[in-house]
Design a protein around this motif. Structure first.
Motif, PDB file in Angstrom:
ATOM      1  N   VAL A  12       0.839  -1.202   0.000  1.00  0.00           N
ATOM      2  CA  VAL A  12       0.000   0.000   0.000  1.00  0.00           C
ATOM      3  C   VAL A  12       0.873   1.249   0.000  1.00  0.00           C
ATOM      4  O   VAL A  12       0.646   2.200  -0.760  1.00  0.00           O
ATOM      5  CB  VAL A  12      -0.956  -0.001   1.206  1.00  0.00           C
ATOM      6  N   VAL A  13       1.912   1.256   0.848  1.00  0.00           N
ATOM      7  CA  VAL A  13       2.795   2.422   0.946  1.00  0.00           C
ATOM      8  C   VAL A  13       3.539   2.644  -0.366  1.00  0.00           C
ATOM      9  O   VAL A  13       3.582   3.766  -0.901  1.00  0.00           O
ATOM     10  CB  VAL A  13       3.782   2.249   2.116  1.00  0.00           C
ATOM     11  N   LEU A  14       4.128   1.589  -0.910  1.00  0.00           N
ATOM     12  CA  LEU A  14       4.894   1.718  -2.149  1.00  0.00           C
ATOM     13  C   LEU A  14       3.995   2.113  -3.320  1.00  0.00           C
ATOM     14  O   LEU A  14       4.397   2.886  -4.203  1.00  0.00           O
ATOM     15  CB  LEU A  14       5.613   0.405  -2.454  1.00  0.00           C
ATOM     16  N   PHE A  15       2.795   1.597  -3.326  1.00  0.00           N
ATOM     17  CA  PHE A  15       1.828   1.948  -4.363  1.00  0.00           C
ATOM     18  C   PHE A  15       1.522   3.443  -4.293  1.00  0.00           C
ATOM     19  O   PHE A  15       1.501   4.142  -5.307  1.00  0.00           O
ATOM     20  CB  PHE A  15       0.560   1.120  -4.172  1.00  0.00           C
ATOM     21  N   GLY A  16       1.275   3.930  -3.069  1.00  0.00           N
ATOM     22  CA  GLY A  16       1.004   5.357  -2.886  1.00  0.00           C
ATOM     23  C   GLY A  16       2.181   6.227  -3.287  1.00  0.00           C
ATOM     24  O   GLY A  16       2.001   7.296  -3.894  1.00  0.00           O
ATOM     25  N   VAL A  17       3.390   5.784  -2.967  1.00  0.00           N
ATOM     26  CA  VAL A  17       4.588   6.544  -3.348  1.00  0.00           C
ATOM     27  C   VAL A  17       4.688   6.660  -4.870  1.00  0.00           C
ATOM     28  O   VAL A  17       4.978   7.731  -5.415  1.00  0.00           O
ATOM     29  CB  VAL A  17       5.848   5.876  -2.766  1.00  0.00           C
ATOM     30  N   GLY A  18       4.442   5.559  -5.559  1.00  0.00           N
ATOM     31  CA  GLY A  18       4.523   5.574  -7.018  1.00  0.00           C
ATOM     32  C   GLY A  18       3.491   6.495  -7.635  1.00  0.00           C
ATOM     33  O   GLY A  18       3.795   7.275  -8.557  1.00  0.00           O
ATOM     34  N   ILE A  19       2.247   6.428  -7.143  1.00  0.00           N
ATOM     35  CA  ILE A  19       1.199   7.301  -7.676  1.00  0.00           C
ATOM     36  C   ILE A  19       1.537   8.765  -7.382  1.00  0.00           C
ATOM     37  O   ILE A  19       1.351   9.650  -8.229  1.00  0.00           O
ATOM     38  CB  ILE A  19      -0.168   6.914  -7.080  1.00  0.00           C
TER      39      ILE A  19
END
Length: 662
Positions: free
Chosen positions: A628-635
């Motif tokens: 979830v965290v890495l996904f948010g960082v990418g977006i």
């Protein structure tokens, strides 16, 4: 089966918006056409199937034998349709079909003796039974080769050879069953071989859903579904492609055939996708991927789903309920890929392709949703599926006749009966051939040996075993219909997954899913090749594009193994966790494959999102939180980059008109 242009109609014939005969060679243009023997064979088959439901006293062996006999007779009779009427070639093929029906007639006539008096393995096989049994085998292999291709015939032949040479093989490969008498006894004179479980599912369930789909098409149900899809998605970015996804998913819920879906919806959606600006290759790929996924959509889901229920000994509604979330997730992934592609290439909606408003569509044909709703209710409520399908046919005729715009005459109904028999050939024949293989595996103990081999190759590791099972399922589906691919995988591969502790329904769903995806997996991607014939694109290029579109969906069966709650097994927490994992996973993989998220994406970020997608498969809560965290960082990174682009006065893709205004 080759296609024939739809007829123009007249009198009580269905109009051109009906899809019942779009991919059919048996077209009833006038009542005199019923004088053709091939038409009479098809109609007799459907009448016999209806009689099986109305007369439950007809025994199981008789039903299955006649089902296979009619499939062979009709297939061989159709091989001569290219020749002129009354020509020696056409009459010769008709004679071959009648001869191929003889073994089934013998079994049906002697069914009571074979099931109640004769003792399998003890009573001798009669000389006539040797001849008829071998005749049936030869007819099945030849008809299967012509209708389904060489792959399935060679695969089954390999197992037949193993049955006879097995006693002479070394070590664990050896078995003690052999001899022509034992082979004929098992394959021809019992319910364990040709007339086994696969054919049982075809005769007792699949035929009736194919009949419903044909009747529903005649009354305009297929056209209504396509119109609803365009009404819902036509005004969105990439509207025709999204309409293809929605329409193919909805039609797949009643047809259960990827190639049939392509040939019915693709003739409308593929040209419109090309007008919007999608390449012919990508347009065909979208239709192939969507039509393939239609086999995942309840209530029908294709013949393999019924066979899964029989293998697991669970009610069919259990399979239907388990398939709901995975099917929704699959089509969400496909819609996301289509949307990203449209935005990446700057494709804009076109007023010329938006279609009718949904209110207009429902006002004209909305009453045709009632039979479909009745079918779903009866299946989910646990009523016999064959009864539910026939009831839905009757409801379609009754409801469709209420309004002049959907009213059809008797000829349209008879034509649907003929078309349903023709379409069932491609299910009945692979089921009969698969029955040969299943019997060999069961009686030689090959299944148990193969299970041990798979576990040994995986070294006891579930991830490795899942990878091997996925590859094996895709390979088994190469050139085979979904039904056959699933049966082979269920017998050979599912026991290994179950042996290492996998939930049985999750194990069978895993191989069922990849057996379906084999239809869009090169080098032999049958659904993609069908779509390429409509889009006029390279079959190979279309196949690889369709495979790319389905890659995010590959995460779904893996997630179902880790989180059985995705199949509505277990508690609500596991269902929510599994749903979150797969949504994150397919979104990240989609961004990476298309290479676009609010702006073009560099190679580094594409690798980044690929790793995030794979991370979503890990079963512990910490991995999900990290995902979830890495996904948010990418977006967040892509959003900031898009803001900088706008501030600098640049855009990711210049919008271009999708079609000329008309």
């Amino acid at each position: 089966m080759s296609s024939e242009a739809p007829h123009s109609g007249g009198g009580d014939m269905p109009p051109r918006d009906s899809q019942a005969t779009e991919s059919s060679r048996l077209v009833l243009r006038r009542w005199s056409d019923l004088g053709q023997p091939v038409m009479l064979i098809a109609l007799a088959w459907t009448v016999a199937q209806i009689a099986f439901v109305l007369q439950p006293s007809i025994d199981t062996l008789t039903q299955r034998a006649l089902h296979v006999g009619f499939a062979l007779a009709l297939a061989f009779a159709m091989f001569g349709l290219a020749a002129p009427a009354l020509s020696p070639r056409r009459l010769g093929w008709l004679l071959v079909g009648l001869v191929a029906f003889a073994p089934a007639a013998y079994i049906a006539f002697n069914a009571a003796y074979l099931m109640e008096v004769r003792v399998q393995g003890l009573d001798a096989v009669e000389p006539a039974e040797y001849v008829l049994g071998l005749l049936l085998l030869v007819a099945l292999f030849e008809a299967g080769r012509r209708v389904l291709g060489l792959g399935l015939a060679l695969f089954a032949a390999l197992f037949v050879v193993y049955f006879f040479v097995g006693p002479f093989l070394p070590g664990d490969l050896a078995h003690r069953y052999s001899g022509l008498e034992r082979f004929i006894d098992i394959e021809f004179l019992s319910l364990h071989g040709i007339f086994g479980v696969p054919v049982g599912v075809s005769v007792s369930t699949v035929f009736y859903f194919i009949l419903f789909a044909a009747v529903y098409d005649v009354y305009g149900g297929g056209k209504m579904i396509i119109d609803i899809a365009f009404a819902i998605t036509g005004r969105a970015t990439g509207g025709p492609a999204k309409a293809s996804v929605v329409a193919s998913g909805l039609l797949g819920s009643v047809s259960g055939s990827a190639v049939a879906n392509v040939m019915s919806t693709g003739i409308f959606t593929i040209p419109l996708m090309k007008r919007v600006g999608y390449s012919p290759r990508f347009a065909g790929a979208v239709e192939a991927a969507a039509s393939t996924g239609g086999q995942l959509v309840p209530p029908v889901m294709g013949a393999a789903a019924f066979i899964m229920a029989d293998f697991l000994q669970v009610p069919y509604q259990t399979i239907v309920l388990a398939a709901i979330l995975p099917s929704v997730v699959y089509f969400l992934a496909l819609l996301l890929m289509v949307d990203l592609k449209a935005r990446c290439e700057g494709l804009q909606p076109s007023d010329a392709l938006m279609g009718e408003r949904i209110g207009t569509v429902l006002a004209a044909r909305g009453h045709l949703l009632l039979p479909l709703a009745w079918l779903i209710y009866r299946v989910v409520a646990g009523h016999p599926v064959e009864n539910a399908a026939l009831e839905a046919c009757a409801a379609t005729i009754a409801v469709g006749s209420l309004r002049s715009g959907t009213r059809r005459g008797l000829m349209g109904i008879v034509e649907a009966m003929i078309v349903s028999a023709e379409r069932t050939i491609s299910v009945a024949l692979p089921c009969a051939v698969a029955g040969i293989v299943v019997a060999v595996i069961a009686f030689t103990g090959l299944g148990t040996k193969f299970t041990g081999l798979m576990i040994w190759l995986a070294g006891g590791s579930l991830p490795v075993l899942l990878g091997l099972t996925m590859l094996a399922s895709l390979v088994l589906g190469t050139g085979m219909p979904t039904t056959s691919a699933y049966i082979m995988a269920a017998v050979l591969l599912a026991p290994a997954l179950i042996a290492v502790g996998t939930e049985p329904l999750a194990a069978h769903f895993f191989i069922f899913y990849f057996a379906i995806l084999s239809m869009v997996t090169p080098p032999v991607a049958l659904a993609a090749y069908a779509a390429a014939s409509v889009s006029r694109a390279s079959p190979a290029a279309t196949g690889w594009s369709a495979f790319m579109l389905c890659v995010p969906g590959f995460l779904i069966p893996f997630t179902a193994i880790v989180h059985p709650g995705l199949l509505l097994l277990g508690d609500l927490q596991d269902t929510a966790w599994g749903l979150l994992s797969v949504l994150l996973g397919f979104s990240a993989i989609s961004f990476a494959l298309i290479g676009w998220l609010l702006r073009p994406m560099g190679a580094g970020w594409r690798v980044y999102f690929t790793l995030v997608g794979l991370l979503s498969l890990l079963p512990d809560a910490g991995s999900t939180a990290a995902c979830v965290v890495l996904f948010g960082v990418g977006i967040g990174n892509q959003w900031l980059g898009a803001r900088r682009d706008r501030a600098a006065g640049t855009t990711a893709a210049e919008p271009r008109p999708s079609a000329r205004r008309t």
